[in-house]
Scaffold this motif. Sequence first.
Motif, short mmCIF file in Angstrom:
data_model
loop_
_atom_site.label_atom_id
_atom_site.label_comp_id
_atom_site.label_asym_id
_atom_site.label_seq_id
_atom_site.Cartn_x
_atom_site.Cartn_y
_atom_site.Cartn_z
N VAL A 51 0.84 -1.20 0.00
CA VAL A 51 0.00 0.00 0.00
C VAL A 51 0.87 1.24 0.00
O VAL A 51 1.75 1.41 0.84
N LYS A 52 0.62 2.12 -0.96
CA LYS A 52 1.36 3.39 -1.06
C LYS A 52 0.59 4.47 -0.31
O LYS A 52 -0.63 4.43 -0.24
N PRO A 53 1.30 5.47 0.21
CA PRO A 53 0.61 6.57 0.90
C PRO A 53 -0.29 7.35 -0.05
O PRO A 53 -0.06 7.38 -1.25
N SER A 54 -1.32 7.96 0.50
CA SER A 54 -2.22 8.79 -0.29
C SER A 54 -1.45 9.99 -0.83
O SER A 54 -0.55 10.52 -0.18
N THR A 55 -1.83 10.41 -2.02
CA THR A 55 -1.18 11.57 -2.64
C THR A 55 -1.88 12.85 -2.18
O THR A 55 -3.00 12.81 -1.65
N LEU A 59 -5.87 13.31 -1.14
CA LEU A 59 -6.27 13.91 0.14
C LEU A 59 -7.11 15.16 -0.06
O LEU A 59 -8.05 15.41 0.69
N SER A 60 -6.79 15.95 -1.09
CA SER A 60 -7.52 17.20 -1.31
C SER A 60 -8.71 17.02 -2.25
O SER A 60 -9.48 17.95 -2.45
N GLY A 61 -8.85 15.85 -2.83
CA GLY A 61 -9.94 15.59 -3.77
C GLY A 61 -10.88 14.51 -3.28
O GLY A 61 -11.73 14.76 -2.43
N PRO A 62 -10.72 13.29 -3.80
CA PRO A 62 -11.70 12.24 -3.50
C PRO A 62 -11.81 11.89 -2.01
O PRO A 62 -12.92 11.67 -1.52
N ILE A 63 -10.70 11.85 -1.31
CA ILE A 63 -10.76 11.49 0.12
C ILE A 63 -11.46 12.61 0.90
O ILE A 63 -12.31 12.35 1.77
N LEU A 64 -11.13 13.86 0.59
CA LEU A 64 -11.80 14.99 1.23
C LEU A 64 -13.29 14.97 0.93
O LEU A 64 -14.12 15.20 1.82
N ASP A 65 -13.66 14.67 -0.31
CA ASP A 65 -15.07 14.60 -0.68
C ASP A 65 -15.81 13.55 0.15
O ASP A 65 -16.93 13.79 0.61
N GLU A 66 -15.18 12.39 0.37
CA GLU A 66 -15.80 11.34 1.18
C GLU A 66 -15.99 11.81 2.62
O GLU A 66 -17.03 11.55 3.23
N GLU A 67 -15.01 12.51 3.16
CA GLU A 67 -15.11 13.01 4.54
C GLU A 67 -16.19 14.08 4.65
O GLU A 67 -16.95 14.10 5.62
N VAL A 68 -16.28 14.97 3.67
CA VAL A 68 -17.32 16.00 3.67
C VAL A 68 -18.69 15.34 3.64
O VAL A 68 -19.60 15.73 4.39
#
Length: 159
Positions: A51-55, A59-68
């Motif tokens: 597993v590679k770290p998130s880019t 973090l500022s796109g799809p992952i942030l959208d999921e958290e929002v």
Amino acid sequence: MTLKGMVKGTRNMLGRYIGKWFYDKGIHFDATNTPYFPPIVNVIQRAGLAVKPSTAYELSGPILDEEVDEVRKLVEEYKQSWPRTGITLMSAGWLNKVCKKEFVNFLAYSPKGIAFLSSKDVSRTKKDANFFVRLYDQIVEEVRDKHIVQFITDNVRAS
């Protein structure tokens, strides 16, 4: 080297790398006391080498959208409980010294939790009793006054 010695050395190395990240980015050390920090370490331990770290993009796109989306659902769940429990409407004034602007933040507290409602820029306004009555009337309209049990304010900085 014993297993205990290897674990101690690995823990120290992990601590140093986490420390370097905290120091470099100015992350407050208290961030390790949030409920979100231990799961990070647990997931990294389980993830293994594949597993590679998130880019930054992720973090500022799809992952942030999921958290929002998750937070929106949580706030909606809070709002669903308001007719049964009522809320404490809270406001607090603060000053952003960098851009020299004054704000009043509004939050709703209920037994389910605290939800941020809005933030109003009050920098260019005369802050008298009439101003605050209009400001509070506006937020009460948005929340629906029948849900408000009490109102708590701390606008020392914005007054």
